[in-house]
Design a protein around this motif. Structure first.
Motif, short mmCIF file in Angstrom:
data_model
loop_
_atom_site.label_atom_id
_atom_site.label_comp_id
_atom_site.label_asym_id
_atom_site.label_seq_id
_atom_site.Cartn_x
_atom_site.Cartn_y
_atom_site.Cartn_z
N ILE A 30 0.83 -1.21 0.00
CA ILE A 30 0.00 0.00 0.00
C ILE A 30 0.87 1.25 0.00
CG2 ILE A 30 -1.66 1.35 1.35
CD1 ILE A 30 -2.85 -1.32 2.32
N ASN A 75 0.89 3.31 7.94
CA ASN A 75 -0.04 2.30 7.44
C ASN A 75 0.07 1.00 8.23
OD1 ASN A 75 -1.01 3.93 5.24
ND2 ASN A 75 0.96 3.57 4.22
N GLU A 85 -12.27 -0.78 9.01
CA GLU A 85 -11.14 0.16 9.01
C GLU A 85 -11.33 1.22 10.08
OE1 GLU A 85 -11.73 3.46 8.30
OE2 GLU A 85 -13.80 3.22 7.64
N LEU A 107 -12.11 5.33 3.06
CA LEU A 107 -11.91 3.91 3.36
C LEU A 107 -13.21 3.20 3.70
CD1 LEU A 107 -8.63 4.03 5.49
CD2 LEU A 107 -8.90 3.07 3.20
N ILE A 110 -14.65 0.84 1.32
CA ILE A 110 -13.96 -0.44 1.10
C ILE A 110 -14.23 -1.42 2.24
CG2 ILE A 110 -11.73 -1.54 0.65
CD1 ILE A 110 -10.69 1.25 -0.20
N ASN A 140 -3.38 4.68 9.75
CA ASN A 140 -4.47 3.98 9.10
C ASN A 140 -4.46 2.50 9.44
OD1 ASN A 140 -5.05 6.41 7.47
ND2 ASN A 140 -3.14 5.87 6.42
N PHE A 142 -6.12 -0.71 7.92
CA PHE A 142 -6.87 -1.19 6.77
C PHE A 142 -7.48 -2.58 7.05
CE2 PHE A 142 -3.39 1.48 5.15
CZ PHE A 142 -4.10 2.43 4.44
N ASP A 150 -12.33 -9.35 5.88
CA ASP A 150 -11.33 -8.32 5.58
C ASP A 150 -10.11 -8.92 4.89
OD1 ASP A 150 -12.95 -6.43 6.69
OD2 ASP A 150 -11.75 -6.10 8.49
N LEU A 154 -8.00 -8.01 1.47
CA LEU A 154 -6.58 -7.66 1.49
C LEU A 154 -5.73 -8.56 0.60
CD1 LEU A 154 -6.25 -6.95 5.30
CD2 LEU A 154 -6.22 -5.25 3.46
N LEU A 160 -5.95 -3.22 -2.51
CA LEU A 160 -4.83 -2.49 -1.94
C LEU A 160 -4.61 -1.18 -2.69
CD1 LEU A 160 -2.23 -5.34 -1.21
CD2 LEU A 160 -4.19 -4.56 0.14
N ARG A 162 -6.97 0.53 -4.12
CA ARG A 162 -8.05 1.41 -3.66
C ARG A 162 -7.74 1.99 -2.28
NH1 ARG A 162 -13.48 -1.62 -3.63
NH2 ARG A 162 -14.24 0.45 -3.01
N CYS A 163 -7.12 1.19 -1.43
CA CYS A 163 -6.73 1.68 -0.11
C CYS A 163 -5.73 2.83 -0.24
CB CYS A 163 -6.11 0.55 0.71
SG CYS A 163 -7.27 -0.71 1.27
#
Length: 271
Positions: A30, A75, A85, A107, A110, A140, A142, A150, A154, A160, A162-163
């Motif tokens: 990410i 991150n 998230e 976020l 997502i 963050n 994620f 989740d 991932l 990832l 999009r994150c």
């Protein structure tokens, strides 16, 4: 902006582990994507690590402080039986809270939203990267690596990406559909360029501002500057500082008002 990106954990510290995933690998993926996006948009970026290496918490914040970063982005992937998230910022609010609010909102498209969070520790903020950073900082999370739902997301590299976009566009206060808009603008630009048979007549005023001006006219202007030997940086339709410097250099070469604004006179000299 000078943006410091912290890829959580790394090296001998795998971070959270679950469902065949390691936190350190996901945060690095990410972070590298964030770096590429920020740089494409004309910003300076430094990473706490660009590979699988061990870096102490103190070394991460010290590097950001020594560099004089404008924002610190850390991150991570959560663990502990939850889902969704969350974005952490300073108990003192300020610019970090603004960044966190926009990033968390992005976020939430997502993952399940757990909101913007703060935590008080001894003598200030609880998290070291937020407490020790001399600039606005966000941390963050994620999703949860031990959540099957989740973790399934991932494992998908497109998620990832999009994150990364959610964080970059949140920090820069750009619309989340910025990428889609750019693809559409490219098609429109191609249509305009292909149908121009005489000297183009542009009327839109372009200038450097925050948030950056974007659009077809900016990209065409950048392309023309590049053709004429002035370097506006990446031709991406974003009126950043490099484009501003190129416009001023062009205006100076034509002995017209050097104000960095592309109005009727500057357009006429460009084309």
């Amino acid at each position: 902006m000078k943006i410091f990106i912290d890829s959580g954990h790394g090296g001998s510290d795998p971070g959270a582990v679950g469902n065949g995933l390691r936190e350190k690998d996901i945060t690095l993926a990410i972070s590298l994507k964030q770096r590429d996006l920020f740089q494409k948009l004309g910003h300076q970026v430094k990473l706490s690590r660009a590979s699988d290496q061990t870096v102490s918490l103190g070394a991460r914040t010290s590097a950001a402080n020594a560099w004089g970063a404008d924002v610190f982005i850390s991150n991570h992937i959560n663990a502990g039986g939850g889902e969704g998230e969350e974005v952490w910022c300073s108990i003192y609010g300020g610019k970090g809270r603004e960044y966190a609010t926009r990033v968390e909102n992005n976020l939430s498209n997502i993952f399940k939203s757990r909101g913007v969070k703060t935590k008080r520790g001894r003598n200030g903020d609880y998290f070291h990267v937020i407490k020790a950073s001399h600039m606005p900082a966000i941390l963050n999370e994620f999703g949860f690596i031990d959540s099957i739902k989740d973790a399934g997301k991932l494992k998908d590299y497109s998620v990832l990406e999009r994150c990364a976009e959610a964080v970059v566009y949140g920090v820069l206060n750009l619309p989340l559909d910025y990428v889609t808009e750019k693809e559409e603008e490219k098609k429109q630009e191609e249509t305009i360029v292909n149908t121009i048979t005489s000297k183009p007549q542009f009327k839109k005023y372009l200038r450097y501002r925050r948030p950056y001006m974007t659009g077809i006219e900016v990209k065409i202007m950048q392309s023309r500057l590049n053709e004429l030997g002035f370097k506006p940086g990446i031709i991406d339709g974003v009126f950043g500082s490099k484009t501003l410097n190129a416009i001023k250099a062009f205006q100076k070469s034509k002995r017209i008002l050097v104000d960095g604004i592309v109005g009727p006179q500057t357009w006429s000299y460009l084309f």
